[in-house]
Design a protein around this motif. Structure first.
Motif, mmCIF file in Angstrom:
data_model
loop_
_atom_site.group_PDB
_atom_site.id
_atom_site.type_symbol
_atom_site.label_atom_id
_atom_site.label_comp_id
_atom_site.label_asym_id
_atom_site.label_seq_id
_atom_site.Cartn_x
_atom_site.Cartn_y
_atom_site.Cartn_z
ATOM 1 N N TYR D 155 40.174 36.400 52.590
ATOM 2 C CA TYR D 155 39.966 35.183 51.776
ATOM 3 C C TYR D 155 40.935 34.103 52.244
ATOM 4 O O TYR D 155 40.547 32.954 52.499
ATOM 5 N N LYS D 172 35.805 31.939 49.415
ATOM 6 C CA LYS D 172 35.488 32.392 48.055
ATOM 7 C C LYS D 172 34.275 33.331 48.095
ATOM 8 O O LYS D 172 34.283 34.393 47.479
ATOM 9 N N PHE D 175 35.146 36.805 49.268
ATOM 10 C CA PHE D 175 35.901 37.604 48.297
ATOM 11 C C PHE D 175 34.982 38.116 47.203
ATOM 12 O O PHE D 175 35.004 39.285 46.822
ATOM 13 N N ILE D 176 34.087 37.215 46.737
ATOM 14 C CA ILE D 176 33.254 37.614 45.585
ATOM 15 C C ILE D 176 32.229 38.657 46.015
ATOM 16 O O ILE D 176 32.019 39.661 45.324
ATOM 17 N N ARG D 179 33.804 41.723 46.148
ATOM 18 C CA ARG D 179 34.069 42.247 44.800
ATOM 19 C C ARG D 179 32.838 43.018 44.288
ATOM 20 O O ARG D 179 32.959 44.007 43.581
#
Lengths: 475, 101, 513, 694
Positions: D155, D172, D175-176, D179
């Motif tokens: 990130y 972003k 990273f998401i 996730r």
């Protein structure tokens, strides 16, 4: 033929108080400075309260009794008188009604209350009530040149007389039924004859409830209170919202608990809707008030509703919680009125909520005191108001009225809004005009006493609670 | 004992209710004062009758007190009405609504 | 009363920690209004002194026993059997430290932020601190309730007087929301008081066994008070208003400590006193917590105000805490307590940082920000660490708490565990999006020439930064406090009825002796 | 395999880069502004040496499994930070540290003069630390720790040029999406703890057989336990290694500087998924369904990414998709049980893919643009880069003799010869992959190095103006934005208009030129690796000892294949011929008949558009997930539930009471007369009550 003089010892306080009232009346003719008159009346009350210590027993053939219960109430009355006089010395000068009769009428009214508290006969009760009522009617209308004051006196008089009519009718029925007006005799009569289901007895109780309901400004009979409290001079409003109310409760306590002890269930069920209605009206209508005196009138109605809970429990714990509640209520109420009086100065009424905007900036001390009284009236812990409410709720729940307590608790949460609004006006608004404050030593003294009482009882209520319980030993 | 007690009670009730209705219906304050007096006297009748019937003096003593108090009340009532009149030249209760809400 | 250890320090430490701020407040009261810097220094001195006074709690704490420690017990109101009864155990000791730490940070951060009515402000802050600590230490229900409600007054003033544009509405809403809840709790307390033989002492109450229906009623009465404070899902709308409108110090206290009281209440009162009811109500509570997590997270995506977004993120984080508590297993409860601490640290720090930047730009709208990383690099790295902790990145404190809670939640109820996990994804979403809009991209023309953090502000944020990594890397220094107490709590909850018989038998024995 | 005590150099491997990170990040701004690389490179080089020493131990037959300290202790849940070093870890260590060291050195040249110089190297060091912790961990939680740590560093590094919206968005997004993968992975870790009571590999794999047949009730439906755990863990792998459903972040990750793409998005981080599957092979082996899913997803991603790569015009995106495709190969291998082959391909792929990226970096460095349409003819200007690029291309394409060939052939053979039911289907896809890989690699090489130089950045800008004015976003204006990157006060004071995706290097002189030695030397090392790395695993068929498979045998076991030597020869020849055909076709289309690609793309314009826009997966996700959540957040939650319902009640009740209080207030008329009536009514009410009572 020598008439045996009845044992005057238990009645001594009343006699002394009447004597002082008369002395004050005469003194007013001689003395120019009215402050002296006030000082004398305070001294008189102090002496009378001292004399209270060694008086006990009953006299006038059982029509008059001086026991723990009456002593407790008399102490409330004396506190009420002394504080009222303290806050009114400067006030009546500002209102330009600086006459001596003011103090004597207050003392006479107190005598009436004392008689009511010690009346163990319906006749003495009626006399005491009328004496208190009549002097209070005049006091309410004391500012003759002010239309509002006279209007309030008129309304108080009309409705007072009307309610005493009901009282008498109730007494006559009771007298007819039981053949006596002595409270203990009534009680024994009811238990022996088993009149518990009797319709006319309940009718009589109903009539008495109307009269006493009027006196303590309970719900259906409360309509007079807001107008009279707003119109009357502020010091008298303070006096009226504590004195007559406490006397009314004293009388209800004695008559209902002793005389009609056998029919507890019936009068309890009568009082429950009244208590709920009182709390409802008191708290809800206060929300939309803009005049602070009128708001405190509705708040005093609401507090009558909470105190009624103590009566409804119909046990000694409940009565002692009610007494405790009234004692605390006296302090916080007069304290709040003392602050209002401080705002009353030449040309400025100081009664509108908007006058309190930004008070914390202009007079931080006054604002802080008002904050303490407002939070105490709401019943937030560190203050005495919470202790009063807690004791009442404990007694009520102990007697099994949990649902009633839940209603009371929700209403006291609603009450938080209008008390908070005053704090909000003072602290969260900017002051429009620089309000001058009429500070006087005596008013300051009264404020100091009331704040100290509210905070100390709030944290160390043991002394008071013990005193209230002990007072009921002889009940 | 020609007249039974219940008749007296009825008379007293009648006088009392006339007083109450008088108080509720009339506008003029003086008349309201009079109807209060009527109510009190109604109660007096009741007290005297009961006291006679049950041979006990308490009723009559109370009646005396009631009369005395009624007088005092009347005095104070009229004083207040005069004070009222000085401020607002009216004796009608409908017009005295300076404070409301 | 053999479960209680008497105070093993020579002086009454808990009372000193509680009443030192009150002393400070008195000092400020006496101090002249014009000497503003002196007032500030008194406030700072008192808060630091209180923190130092509370350190022995941390060092002298005996982690091997579940019993209450540093106990003080004096008779207060004999006729109602009320005692001035203070004591801490594994569950509450950490929160006392958090409160004292927060007090220092609040004073530090509002050094230049608050300009009007300085005296009243610092008095209110100190009083709130003392009442907060009181809530965590009191073992007598009456004393607990006294501190619980008393804390409302200064907090109401802090939000109302020194708050933002819409402060009055927010202050009154905050006050009434909490008051309605807590008065219902008062009824519950009185019923408990009467049923358990007229005593307010929590420890004796814990030994009693209450009928099931009464437990349910009491549970919901306590729920009314604690759920509002947590805040749980349906009753959370006061939080965004209170946080956005409160001054920086106010929102830090609100976020860091006040919210914890609700969850602490569940742990200290609802669970041990009403074991059957808590077990019966867990499905409801788990659903509410999961809704809070997801609802709070998604709504953050739609926020435009910086403080409001962080406030809603606390709703989501506290949803995790209640999930942990009502998982009713060791991992869940310990995770819940640790997460309460973490949330205090992280959200407290986030509000401190927003305060710092608000002091410079006087705007809270995210749209007014952008490219702060180039203007204030040190500040943005601090903010980045706190954002990562909020997302729950491993090696930060957020991860430890969230992992344990999810583990416990998953063990308790698979559906709750899985749905709660989605909270982490959305959490990462809104936090990173916030960070990007505020710190990355083109420098907002309005923000040119912003000076980076000064020493005072760095000192304010430093302890939080240290705590984030200390708990992240070596959480045992904090978890070790809780083991025995949580063990004891869970035994009490799971065993419910059984533990009672043994206890009653013991009582009878004592009576005979 | 004798157990061995934890030595100091084992511990140093991860903690050296950590110290490098701490020094750079703390003292970065003042002290080590432009000398940050000394600390960074030396720390990574140090951990490389320690890895060699560790390899020595592991080759000597030793395994290290020791705990440093208890990380989390809560009731029965006890997890520590510890190291497990066995053959698999040793291989990964070598891969990670070698690539890291070379790329660090390369980055010195590439990032020269960049304002955030120290910040870049500190993030690179942090990444290496996290990757090493991930690889060396001895329990699932430390794996998760490393997992999220590398996600965080990717990130930071993707969003390195943070004042560019596209870079910040890409960071972003990465990273998401990771996730999402970690969501499944987290639940997998919970399931592991719930079933085994511990997270330590040793204990879990010891009694893994106990859960063989068991089923468990998971969210209402009862599922076979090993399959459930395996698939959940695989979710994490899919997220991290950009497999089919969660691959959308990899192409956008190219926003980061090229050394980042080389290290993170080619050699190390993306292979973490394969490492996870290899590490948990005991669990995967227990469930047939899990193995097949891994194989199928691997194959599909391989085919899917390869097809997209043939149409892309951005040099870094082509290589990114090729990584995606090669990762598909590795998962395919693991799916059919040939974990050793998978790891072997990971090992070789790290070298030639890092080489490809770095070479591409030096190309970009020269022409300042990513768009291959404006390159061409660079052979003359950049001989070393060209040579290295060809080596890497051949190795990637699977040209016999080079390392890529051995590992890819091993996978294709094991797919063919494996027992698994999907083996044959997957084998066909593998062959298709084998065709496409050389095609797009050499398409790239021909377009950049052959023909004449098509003007680089200036030409591209001219083209974009012409095109954007004429008809919107023609496919030629692809490529990252060309805004004026880099904050104004750069010490070198050079012209600000620079190509995206790389730093503001001092552009002296006009035409393209060879990169400085600091960059080309690492390229040479990697070229050697790209050639020789595979020789360690030459299959017995071609006379090699397949030492690699034997080395990994104790960890991942040995898949028994059925298939005669003849078949093995047949498969090998078949795959090589297909690869050569692919290469030939690319040469034909891009060297001889250069207009052919235009005509084909016109003819199959629909297919071309789909491939060019990456099967519209991004748009699909945006439509189905991103927009609805945002709308849900704005409209429904903020607007409706919170404002209307809850606030409605919360404000409604007091307003209601207020209105009620107004009404009651009007009741108070002020006329004494009415009060008396109310009193009388009250009395009547009480009388009624009394009658009711009796």
């Amino acid at each position: 033929m020598n008439f045996p003089l009845p044992d005057l010892n238990p009645v001594m306080p009343e006699i002394l108080m009447t004597a002082f009232a008369l002395i004050v009346l005469l003194l007013d003719l001689i003395v120019k400075k009215k402050e002296a008159v006030a000082v004398i009346s305070i001294a008189g009350t102090a002496i009378v309260s001292l004399s209270l210590l060694n008086t006990s027993g009953s006299t006038f053939g059982g029509m008059y009794i001086a026991d723990g219960y009456s002593t407790f109430f008399k102490i409330i009355f004396f506190i009420n008188v002394i504080l009222t006089i303290l806050i009114s010395i400067k006030y009546i000068a500002v209102e330009r009604v600086n006459y001596g009769e003011y103090y004597s009428l207050i003392l006479f009214s107190t005598v009436g209350m004392m008689i009511m508290a010690s009346a163990s006969d319906l006749i003495t009760l009626y006399l005491g009530l009328e004496l208190m009522a009549l002097s209070t009617y005049v006091l309410a209308g004391f500012i003759r040149h002010n239309l509002k004051s006279t209007e309030s006196a008129l309304k108080y008089f009309l409705l007072g007389a009307f309610s005493s009519g009901f009282l008498l009718y109730g007494i006559s029925i009771v007298y007819g039924l039981t053949g006596t007006t002595d409270i203990k005799a009534i009680a024994t009569f009811i238990t022996e004859r088993g009149l518990s289901g009797n319709l006319s007895l309940l009718l009589a109780i109903g009539m008495l409830t109307v009269a006493f309901g009027f006196k303590i400004a309970a719900a259906p009979f409360h309509m007079w209170a807001p107008d009279v409290y707003e119109g009357a001079p502020t010091s008298i409003t303070a006096f009226m919202s504590v004195g007559p109310k406490a006397a009314g409760f004293a009388v209800i306590g004695r008559v209902f608990m002793i005389a009609f002890a056998a029919v507890k269930a019936d009068w309890a069920t009568i009082l429950i809707p009244i208590s709920i209605l009182t709390m409802a009206v008191g708290n809800i209508v206060a929300l939309s008030q803009t005049n602070i005196k009128r708001m405190l009138a509705y708040s005093s109605i609401a507090h009558a509703g909470y105190a009624l809970l103590g009566i409804i429990t119909a046990n000694s714990e409940g009565i002692s919680s009610m007494m405790n509640y009234l004692f605390i209520y006296a302090f916080m109420n007069i304290g709040a009125f003392a602050v209002i009086i401080m705002l009353r100065s030449e040309g400025i009424k100081g009664e509108d909520l908007s006058d309190y905007e930004g008070l914390s900036k202009t007079h931080p001390m006054a604002a802080a005191l008002m904050l303490i009284f407002m939070f105490s009236l709401t019943g937030i812990p560190p203050t005495a108001g919470f202790i009063g409410k807690l004791y009442i709720f404990m007694a009520a729940i102990n007697a099994g009225y949990t649902w009633l307590v839940i209603i009371a608790v929700i209403f006291s949460a609603i009450s938080a809004y209008f008390y908070l609004r005053v704090v909000m006006y003072m602290y969260m608004r900017d002051p429009k005009t620089e309000l001058p404050l009429t500070t006087s030593f005596t008013n300051g003294l009264a404020l100091a006493v009331t704040t100290a009482a509210v905070l100390i009882i709030g944290v160390f209520p043991t002394m008071l609670v013990e005193f209230a319980r002990a007072a009921l030993k002889s009940f | 004992m020609a007249v039974p007690l219940s008749w007296y009670m009825l008379l007293s009730l009648a006088v009392f209710s006339i007083g109450v209705f008088g108080f509720l219906s009339r506008r003029n304050i003086i008349i309201m004062l009079m109807s209060i007096e009527l109510m009190l006297n109604g109660v007096n009748i009741n007290l005297i009758a009961l006291s006679h019937y049950i041979q006990d003096l308490r009723g009559q003593i109370l009646a005396f007190f009631v009369i005395a108090v009624a007088a005092a009340e009347a005095a104070i009532g009229l004083a207040i009405v005069i004070a009222m009149f000085r401020n607002r030249a009216t004796a009608h209760v409908d017009e005295i609504k300076e404070m409301q809400g | 009363m053999e479960q209680v250890i008497m105070n093993n320090l020579n002086y009454p430490i808990l009372s000193t920690v509680i009443f030192l701020p009150v002393l400070g407040a008195l000092l400020i009261l006496i101090n002249r209004r014009s000497w503003e810097t002196l007032t500030k220094w008194i406030a700072l001195g008192t808060s630091i002194l209180t923190f130092i006074a509370s350190i022995p709690l941390f060092t002298h704490f005996d982690k091997t026993t579940h019993k209450m420690q540093f106990v003080e017990r004096f008779s207060w109101i004999p006729n109602w059997n009320i005692y001035y009864f203070l004591g801490v155990d594994g569950i509450s000791v950490l929160f006392v430290l958090l409160s004292t730490l927060c007090a220092i940070l609040c004073v530090l951060i509002s050094w230049t932020a608050v300009t009007n009515k300085i005296k009243e402000f610092y008095i209110a802050i100190l009083l709130t601190t003392s009442f907060m600590i009181g809530v965590f230490c009191s073992l007598d229900f009456f004393l607990f309730y006294l501190f619980w409600e008393a804390m409302l007054i200064p907090m109401f003033l802090i939000i109302g007087v020194w708050g933002g544009p819409n402060r009055i509405y927010a202050a009154i809403k905050f006050f009434l929301y909490t008051l309605v809840g807590s008065v219902l709790m008062l009824v519950g307390i009185i019923v408990l008081y009467l049923y358990s033989g007229k005593t307010f002492d929590i420890l004796t109450m814990m030994t009693k066994n209450y009928p099931y229906t009464m437990q349910i009623w009491l549970f919901w009465a306590f729920f009314a008070a604690f759920a509002v404070k947590v805040p749980m899902w349906p009753v959370h709308t006061w939080l965004p208003d209170a946080h956005t409108e409160a001054p920086t110090a106010g929102s830090v206290i609100l976020a860091a400590v006040l919210i914890k009281m609700g969850a602490y209440g569940f742990l200290r009162f609802s669970l041990p006193l009403l074991p059957e009811a808590s077990k019966a109500m867990t499905p409801v509570m788990l659903t509410l917590s999961v809704i809070a997590i997801i609802y709070g997270a998604i709504i953050c995506l739609g926020q435009t105000d910086l403080k409001r977004l962080i406030a809603y993120s606390s709703v989501s984080h506290m949803g995790f805490v209640t999930l942990g508590i009502f998982a009713l297993n060791t991992q869940g409860v310990e995770g819940g307590i640790l997460q309460m601490l973490n949330h205090g640290v992280v959200t407290g720090a986030l509000f401190l940082s927003v305060g710092i930047v608000y002091e410079r730009t006087h705007t809270r709208l995210i749209a007014d920000y952008g490219g702060l990383a180039t203007e204030m690099p040190i500040y943005s790295s601090f903010f980045m660490v706190f954002t990562l902790a909020a997302i729950g990145l491993p090696a930060t404190n957020g991860f430890i708490g969230e992992f344990l809670i999810l583990l416990g939640g998953f063990a308790a109820n698979k559906w709750a565990g899985v749905l709660a996990c989605t909270g982490i994804i959305i959490g990462a979403g809104y936090m990173l999006w916030l960070y990007q809009r505020v710190f990355f991209m083109e420098v907002n023309p309005k923000l040119h020439g912003l000076v980076d953090m000064n020493v005072r502000e760095t000192i304010a944020l430093l302890p939080m930064l240290i705590l984030v990594f200390w708990i992240g890397v070596y959480p045992n220094s904090f978890l070790s406090f809780m083991h025995t107490s949580v063990q004891h709590l869970l035994e009490r909850v799971n065993s419910g009825g059984i533990a009672q018989e043994a206890q009653i038998a013991k009582n009878i024995m004592e009576v005979i002796r | 395999m004798a157990n061995m005590e934890l030595q100091w150099y084992h511990v140093l491997i991860p903690f050296l880069p950590l110290t490098g990170f701490i020094i750079n990040i703390l003292l970065g701004k003042e002290v080590t502004r432009y000398k940050a690389h000394w600390f960074a490179v030396s720390s990574v080089f140090g951990s490389w040496l320690c890895s060699l020493a560790t390899l020595q131990d592991v080759l000597g037959g030793k395994i290290i499994d020791a705990d440093l300290y208890t990380w989390i202790l809560s009731g029965t849940f006890k997890v520590g930070v510890g190291f497990l070093i066995d053959p698999l870890t040793a291989v990964m260590l070598i891969v990670v540290t070698t690539c890291a060291t070379l790329i660090h050195i390369y980055a010195i040249g590439y990032m020269h003069g960049d304002t955030g110089y120290y910040r870049f190297f500190s993030y690179l060091n942090l990444f290496t630390f996290c990757m090493l912790m991930l690889v060396m961990g001895n329990n699932f939680l430390q794996l998760y720790f490393g997992w999220e740590g590398v996600g965080l560093c990717s990130y930071f590094l993707i969003g390195y040029y943070f004042n560019k919206k596209s870079a910040a968005d890409a960071g972003k997004k990465a990273f998401i999406v990771n996730r999402f993968g970690d969501f499944g992975f987290g639940i997998g870790v919970f399931m592991v703890f719930l079933t085994f009571g511990t997270l330590h590999y040793a204990d879990v794999f010891a009694n893994v057989s106990s859960i063989a047949g068991k089923t468990v009730n998971f969210l209402g439906l009862n599922v076979d336990l090993p399959t459930l755990i395996a698939l959940l863990l695989f979710c994490g792998a899919v997220g991290k290694s950009a497999q089919i459903p969660l691959h959308v972040w990899l192409p956008d990750a190219m926003e980061g500087p090229t050394p980042v793409s080389a290290l993170i998005h080619a050699a190390t981080m993306v292979t973490a998924g394969v490492f996870l599957v290899a590490r948990c092979n005991p669990i995967f082996n227990l469930s047939e369904i899990a193995m097949n899913t891994v194989a199928i997803i691997g194959a599909l991603t391989m085919f899917f990414a390869a097809t997209i790569a043939i149409t892309q015009n951005d040099i870094k995106r082509i290589i990114a998709f090729s990584t995606c495709s090669h990762l598909g190969y590795m998962f395919l291998a693991c799916g059919v049980g040939a974990y050793a082959a998978g790891i072997f391909h990971l090992y070789t792929h790290a070298f030639f893919k890092a080489l490809l990226f770095l070479a591409a970096g030096s190309v970009i460095h020269a022409v300042h643009t990513n768009n291959i349409q404006f390159m061409g003819g660079l052979k003359k200007y950049m001989p070393i880069t060209y040579a290295v690029f060809v080596i890497a291309g051949l190795s990637a394409g699977g040209f016999p003799g080079l390392s890529g060939f051995f590992s890819k052939d091993e996978i294709i053979w094991s797919a063919y010869a494996s027992h698994s039911s999907v083996g044959k289907f997957v084998w066909i896809l593998a062959l298709a992959g084998a065709f496409f890989t050389p095609f797009y690699t050499f398409r790239l090489i021909f377009r950049t190095f052959f023909g004449e130089y098509r003007g680089g950045l200036e030409a591209e800008e001219a083209a974009t103006h012409a095109h954007s004015s004429s008809h919107g976003s023609g496919h030629s204006s692809h490529g990252a934005g060309h805004d004026s990157h880099g904050s104004g006060h750069d010490p070198h004071g050079h012209d600000s208009s620079h190509g995206s995706g790389h730093d503001s290097h001092g552009g002296h002189g006009h035409g393209p030129h060879e990169s400085p030695y600091i960059m080309t030397v690492p390229l040479m090392f990697l070229a050697v690796g790209a050639i020789a790395a595979g020789w360690v695993g030459i299959p017995p068929l071609l006379g090699g000892g397949n030492h690699f498979a034997h080395f990994l045998q104790p960890v991942v076991g040995h898949p028994e294949f059925h298939g005669t030597h003849a078949e093995e020869w047949g498969v090998m020849i078949l795959s090589t011929t297909i690869a050569l055909i692919g290469l030939g076709l690319a040469a034909f289309m891009y060297l001889r008949k250069t207009d052919l690609p235009e005509r084909i793309s016109k003819q199959f314009s629909l297919l071309y558009k789909i491939l060019y826009n990456k099967y519209y997966v991004d748009e699909f996700y945006n439509l189905t997930i991103v927009q609805p959540t945002l709308k849900l957040a704005n409209k429904v939650l903020v607007g409706f539930t919170d404002a209307k319902i809850i606030e409605g009640i919360v404000n409604g009740v007091p307003n209601l009471i207020g209105i009620f209080s107004q009404k009651l207030r009007r009741l108070q008329t002020g006329i004494a007369h009415h009060y008396a009536i109310f009193m009388a009514a009250g009395a009547v009410f009480i009388v009624a009550l009394v009658i009711l009572l009796s």
